[in-house]
Write an enzyme that holds these catalytic residues in place. Structure first.
Site, PDB file in Angstrom:
ATOM      1  N   ARG A 165     -22.939 -13.662  21.674  1.00  0.00           N
ATOM      2  CA  ARG A 165     -22.294 -14.861  21.121  1.00  0.00           C
ATOM      3  C   ARG A 165     -22.146 -14.652  19.619  1.00  0.00           C
ATOM      4  NH1 ARG A 165     -23.801 -19.693  18.782  1.00  0.00           N
ATOM      5  NH2 ARG A 165     -22.672 -21.549  19.467  1.00  0.00           N
ATOM      6  N   LYS A 225     -27.507 -15.875  12.022  1.00  0.00           N
ATOM      7  CA  LYS A 225     -28.737 -16.681  12.019  1.00  0.00           C
ATOM      8  C   LYS A 225     -29.569 -16.371  10.772  1.00  0.00           C
ATOM      9  CE  LYS A 225     -28.321 -18.746  16.173  1.00  0.00           C
ATOM     10  NZ  LYS A 225     -28.607 -18.519  17.590  1.00  0.00           N
TER      11      LYS A 225
HETATM   12  N1  HH2 Z   1     -26.987 -20.739  18.930  1.00  0.00           N
HETATM   13  C1  HH2 Z   1     -26.428 -21.832  18.354  1.00  0.00           C
HETATM   14  C2  HH2 Z   1     -25.750 -22.758  19.153  1.00  0.00           C
HETATM   15  N2  HH2 Z   1     -25.617 -22.585  20.487  1.00  0.00           N
HETATM   16  N3  HH2 Z   1     -26.041 -21.305  22.418  1.00  0.00           N
HETATM   17  C3  HH2 Z   1     -26.598 -20.244  23.002  1.00  0.00           C
HETATM   18  N4  HH2 Z   1     -26.494 -20.066  24.333  1.00  0.00           N
HETATM   19  N5  HH2 Z   1     -27.287 -19.308  22.272  1.00  0.00           N
HETATM   20  C4  HH2 Z   1     -27.449 -19.415  20.918  1.00  0.00           C
HETATM   21  O1  HH2 Z   1     -28.104 -18.533  20.300  1.00  0.00           O
HETATM   22  C5  HH2 Z   1     -26.873 -20.548  20.266  1.00  0.00           C
HETATM   23  C6  HH2 Z   1     -26.167 -21.494  21.067  1.00  0.00           C
HETATM   24  C7  HH2 Z   1     -26.579 -22.055  16.886  1.00  0.00           C
HETATM   25  O2  HH2 Z   1     -25.662 -21.332  16.150  1.00  0.00           O
HETATM   26  P1  HH2 Z   1     -24.294 -21.921  15.617  1.00  0.00           P
HETATM   27  O3  HH2 Z   1     -23.369 -22.246  16.724  1.00  0.00           O
HETATM   28  O4  HH2 Z   1     -23.790 -20.963  14.613  1.00  0.00           O
HETATM   29  O5  HH2 Z   1     -24.719 -23.213  14.816  1.00  0.00           O
HETATM   30  P2  HH2 Z   1     -24.798 -24.791  15.136  1.00  0.00           P
HETATM   31  O6  HH2 Z   1     -25.728 -25.045  16.261  1.00  0.00           O
HETATM   32  O7  HH2 Z   1     -25.325 -25.350  13.844  1.00  0.00           O
HETATM   33  O8  HH2 Z   1     -23.437 -25.283  15.461  1.00  0.00           O
END
Ligand code: HH2
Length: 266
Positions: A248, A216
């Site tokens: 995660r 992040k």
């Molecule tokens: N963060 C992201 C997406 N989904 N779900 C949960 N439960 N908790 C989180 O912190 C979380 C999540 C965002 O990160 P990322 O998957 O790397 O990016 P993107 O949303 O751009 O796909």
């Protein structure tokens, strides 16, 4: 169905698989279903207990995608995995969750905490799925503009307590639910840190806590580095030590190693 804390004991690593062109850190990497499915299998080999498959980016500034587009991204990956890999589906849409559960997914990870699609609770309840309820202030398009809280830990806990009660009222047993402070979802760097520092306020709700700090942008702001692996591992271990159950993460193996050691010490 066994309670989520038995199925996923502390510490559990959840691998992130974004089947999107525009995700935070791995956008475009896993767009081809065969590549994505192979990556999911590698995550399990690396020690992840579950892989979180998402077809919609929720990064700051992003717009949503249609149901059809999300299905088009997620379903071929799940079909290739053939129910052989424990999968969580990162979606707020009932139709996507339904399609994923039919293809063997066991957890629905909803960043809107059942505020996005009125049909989603019924799908989770009827599909005997585990559920993650996440806190977000605002919506992805605008959430980082000016996040404001009087007491971030208390407000996030109060929101998650209310969403937990809502989910239970919709027929989803409490023992299937975990809670997530939503690192980076309408929070400043200091608010993200405080949520981990004061994770006990969330733990008081009595449910396992999932934390997603991996890659992040707060980590980049803190370190000034573009390589976020060390920073991600540190954040995951810190969250684990304050009581988080599920971490995660994008880089599975280093997190599994670090959490194995942290768990052995704990
Ligand atoms: N963060 C992201 C997406 N989904 N779900 C949960 N439960 N908790 C989180 O912190 C979380 C999540 C965002 O990160 P990322 O998957 O790397 O990016 P993107 O949303 O751009 O796909």
């Amino acid at each position: 169905m066994i309670p989520i804390e038995e199925r996923f004991p502390r510490p559990t690593v959840m691998g992130v698989l974004n089947v999107t062109p525009d995700s935070f850190s791995d956008g475009g990497v896993h767009l081809e279903p065969g590549t994505a499915a192979a990556a999911a299998r590698r995550m399990i080999e690396g020690g992840a207990a579950i892989v979180d498959v998402g077809g919609e980016s929720t990064r700051p500034g992003s717009d949503g995608v249609s149901v059809d587009e999300e299905l088009r991204r997620v379903v071929p990956v799940l079909d290739r995995l053939g129910g052989e890999v424990p999968v969580s589906v990162d979606t707020s849409k009932a139709a996507v969750a339904q399609a994923a559960l039919e293809r063997g997914a066991i957890l629905v990870n909803d960043v809107t905490a059942l505020r996005g699609d009125p049909e989603l609770a019924g799908v989770v309840a009827g599909g005997d799925a585990y559920l993650c309820l996440m806190h977000m202030q605002g919506e992805p398009r605008t959430m980082q503009v000016e996040p404001r809280y009087d007491d971030v830990a208390a407000e996030v806990a109060s929101f998650l307590g209310e969403r937990l009660a809502f989910a239970v009222a919709q027929g989803i047993p409490e023992e299937r639910i975990c809670l997530d402070p939503g690192i980076g979802f309408g929070k400043t760097v200091e608010q993200n840190l405080e949520l981990v520092r004061r994770l006990d306020v969330l733990l008081a709700l009595g449910r396992p806590v999932l934390v997603g700090f991996s890659r992040k942008s707060s980590l980049r702001r803190l370190t000034g580095s573009d390589d976020l692996l060390g920073a991600s591992v540190a954040a995951a271990v810190a969250a684990f030590e304050r009581g988080a159950t599920i971490l995660r993460v994008h880089d599975v193996r280093p997190h599994v190693d670090a959490l194995t050691v942290a768990g052995a010490i704990a």
